[in-house]
Design an enzyme around this catalytic site. Structure first.
Site, PDB file in Angstrom:
ATOM      1  N   ALA A   1       3.810  -1.513   4.127  1.00 61.09           N
ATOM      2  CA  ALA A   1       2.965  -2.493   4.822  1.00 61.09           C
ATOM      3  C   ALA A   1       3.155  -3.927   4.334  1.00 61.09           C
ATOM      4  O   ALA A   1       2.213  -4.716   4.317  1.00 61.09           O
ATOM      5  CB  ALA A   1       1.488  -2.088   4.742  1.00 61.09           C
TER       6      ALA A   1
ATOM      7  N   LYS B   1       0.843  -1.203   0.000  1.00 59.98           N
ATOM      8  CA  LYS B   1       0.000   0.000   0.000  1.00 59.98           C
ATOM      9  C   LYS B   1       0.876   1.250   0.000  1.00 59.98           C
ATOM     10  O   LYS B   1       2.041   1.198   0.429  1.00 59.98           O
ATOM     11  CB  LYS B   1      -0.954   0.030   1.200  1.00 59.98           C
ATOM     12  CG  LYS B   1      -0.295   0.067   2.594  1.00 59.98           C
ATOM     13  CD  LYS B   1       0.120   1.434   3.102  1.00 59.98           C
ATOM     14  CE  LYS B   1       0.883   1.362   4.419  1.00 59.98           C
ATOM     15  NZ  LYS B   1       1.633   2.544   4.797  1.00 59.98           N
TER      16      LYS B   1
ATOM     17  N   ASP C   1      -2.110  -1.954  10.414  1.00 60.04           N
ATOM     18  CA  ASP C   1      -2.401  -1.887   8.974  1.00 60.04           C
ATOM     19  C   ASP C   1      -3.025  -3.168   8.427  1.00 60.04           C
ATOM     20  O   ASP C   1      -3.357  -3.238   7.246  1.00 60.04           O
ATOM     21  CB  ASP C   1      -1.109  -1.611   8.188  1.00 60.04           C
ATOM     22  CG  ASP C   1      -0.638  -0.168   8.338  1.00 60.04           C
ATOM     23  OD1 ASP C   1      -1.461   0.692   8.719  1.00 60.04           O
ATOM     24  OD2 ASP C   1       0.547   0.089   8.065  1.00 60.04           O
TER      25      ASP C   1
ATOM     26  N   SER D   1       0.541  -6.961   4.944  1.00 62.93           N
ATOM     27  CA  SER D   1      -0.146  -7.547   3.797  1.00 62.93           C
ATOM     28  C   SER D   1       0.060  -9.063   3.765  1.00 62.93           C
ATOM     29  O   SER D   1      -0.859  -9.820   3.425  1.00 62.93           O
ATOM     30  CB  SER D   1       0.351  -6.893   2.503  1.00 62.93           C
ATOM     31  OG  SER D   1      -0.526  -7.191   1.456  1.00 62.93           O
TER      32      SER D   1
HETATM   33  P1  ATP Z   1       4.138  -0.454   7.798  1.00 61.78           P
HETATM   34  O1  ATP Z   1       4.074   0.332   6.520  1.00 61.78           O
HETATM   35  O2  ATP Z   1       2.905  -1.272   8.111  1.00 61.78           O
HETATM   36  O3  ATP Z   1       4.686   0.310   8.974  1.00 61.78           O
HETATM   37  P2  ATP Z   1       6.617  -1.510   6.855  1.00 61.78           P
HETATM   38  O4  ATP Z   1       6.445  -1.668   5.377  1.00 61.78           O
HETATM   39  O5  ATP Z   1       7.317  -0.258   7.283  1.00 61.78           O
HETATM   40  O6  ATP Z   1       5.222  -1.617   7.553  1.00 61.78           O
HETATM   41  P3  ATP Z   1       7.418  -4.256   7.110  1.00 61.78           P
HETATM   42  O7  ATP Z   1       7.998  -4.544   5.751  1.00 61.78           O
HETATM   43  O8  ATP Z   1       6.089  -4.828   7.396  1.00 61.78           O
HETATM   44  O9  ATP Z   1       7.431  -2.691   7.437  1.00 61.78           O
HETATM   45  O10 ATP Z   1       8.521  -4.776   8.148  1.00 61.78           O
HETATM   46  C1  ATP Z   1       8.765  -4.214   9.405  1.00 61.78           C
HETATM   47  C2  ATP Z   1       9.474  -5.272  10.264  1.00 61.78           C
HETATM   48  O11 ATP Z   1       8.559  -6.305  10.560  1.00 61.78           O
HETATM   49  C3  ATP Z   1      10.652  -5.937   9.574  1.00 61.78           C
HETATM   50  O12 ATP Z   1      11.837  -5.318   9.911  1.00 61.78           O
HETATM   51  C4  ATP Z   1      10.609  -7.386  10.027  1.00 61.78           C
HETATM   52  O13 ATP Z   1      11.493  -7.629  11.072  1.00 61.78           O
HETATM   53  C5  ATP Z   1       9.207  -7.576  10.602  1.00 61.78           C
HETATM   54  N1  ATP Z   1       8.341  -8.531   9.842  1.00 61.78           N
HETATM   55  C6  ATP Z   1       7.459  -9.360  10.406  1.00 61.78           C
HETATM   56  N2  ATP Z   1       6.812 -10.088   9.476  1.00 61.78           N
HETATM   57  C7  ATP Z   1       7.269  -9.718   8.284  1.00 61.78           C
HETATM   58  C8  ATP Z   1       6.956 -10.107   6.952  1.00 61.78           C
HETATM   59  N3  ATP Z   1       6.048 -11.061   6.673  1.00 61.78           N
HETATM   60  N4  ATP Z   1       7.601  -9.469   5.951  1.00 61.78           N
HETATM   61  C9  ATP Z   1       8.509  -8.506   6.240  1.00 61.78           C
HETATM   62  N5  ATP Z   1       8.849  -8.116   7.476  1.00 61.78           N
HETATM   63  C10 ATP Z   1       8.244  -8.699   8.512  1.00 61.78           C
END
Ligand code: ATP
Length: 289
Positions: free
Chosen positions: A100, A10, A136, A104
């Protein structure tokens, strides 16, 4: 029976923080929309009663810290499921990027296991479960475009925005959402006009959508990580119609209507930023499976 799911990223067209609540969470208002950049989730039943995460990305945890693991565990506990599952995660969405990705993956796992274990849960029920995993996840269960309030779990669906290219650029750094919120000073924030963005989407007014992009977390992340500000400037210079950081960053996205300009922006960023993607908005809600 294997189940394959797509887990799209997203972007935030707006992200506003209204105040800090007594429970420690921030009260937010954000308009989010899914884009055509997706992880692939493969669910396979296991004879043994266990949850196994299979991922070849070193930044993705393979234990209970993984949000997809938490999604499976939540369903197992809530509905007394005694069978196991292997969850294959082919990561395409950059990690810790403000897109996210983890949320997702959790949403796709909830939807896929709902089918695999014949739970018969509605999207609303899955979204409510998702909110127990992360702020999210509810939005990601529905996908499409929505206004999210509360911690992010109160969802009001919106029609698809005017279509355009979205160029995503992620610098090599990862950003911790918790750290960004910790450094946020709510007094004196320049709040985005969420209502104006809703009207822009409802009337499919591209110029108005571009004019009303806004994210209060930029005030923190751009200070902590000057390279994010540099990428914003580069995108603007190469001709993106509007540019914003997504979520807590560090991914920056540019909205662009014309194909030739999209190519110019992508080419301009290559060499300067190692992860650059040109994708389309997915618009309306995505199919349930
Ligand atoms: P948001 O936009 O919801 O804040 P984000 O995109 O910034 O999320 P994610 O890619 O979801 O961040 O990852 C944040 C942390 O969550 C990572 O550093 C990792 O340690 C942990 N994590 C847990 N599950 C997952 C997953 N399925 N994929 C990626 N990271 C994950």
């Amino acid at each position: 029976m294997k189940i394959m799911m797509k887990a799209p990223a997203k972007i935030n067209l707006t992200l506003d923080v209204l105040h800090k609540r007594a429970d420690g969470y921030h009260e937010v208002e954000m308009i989010m929309t899914t884009v055509d950049l997706a992880d692939r989730i493969e669910l396979e039943p296991l004879a043994k009663d266990e949850i196994k995460i299979i991922s070849h990305n070193r930044f993705v945890p393979d234990d209970k810290r993984n949000l997809a693991y938490q999604a499976a565990m939540l369903l197992k506990e809530r509905y007394s499921i005694r069978s196991g599952v292997a969850i294959g995660i082919e990561k395409v969405i950059p990690v810790a990027a403000g897109l996210a990705g983890g949320s997702s993956d959790a949403a796709a796992t909830l939807k896929g296991l709902n089918r695999m274990w014949n739970l018969g849960l509605s999207l609303d029920e899955l979204a409510a479960l998702g909110s127990e995993i992360g702020s999210d996840v509810s939005f990601c269960v529905y996908g499409g475009t929505a206004l999210a309030k509360g911690r992010g779990e109160k969802i009001q669906h919106l029609p698809s925005p005017p279509n355009c290219w979205v160029v995503l650029a992620k610098p090599t750094i990862g950003v911790s959402t918790a750290e960004v919120y910790k450094n946020l000073k709510i007094d004196g924030l320049r709040h985005p006009d969420t209502k104006a963005m809703m009207t822009a989407i409802q009337t499919k007014d591209y110029q108005k959508m571009c004019a009303n992009l806004g994210n209060v977390l930029e005030s923190v992340t751009l200070k902590l990580y000057p390279e994010v500000a540099q990428i914003k400037e580069q995108m603007e210079r190469f001709g993106a119609d509007a540019v914003l950081m997504s979520g807590s960053g560090p991914t920056v996205f540019g909205l662009i209507q014309h194909d030739s300009r999209m190519h110019r922006v992508c080419n301009g960023l290559r060499g300067f930023c190692d992860q650059v993607y040109a994708v389309r908005l997915l618009g309306e809600g995505i199919p349930v499976d």
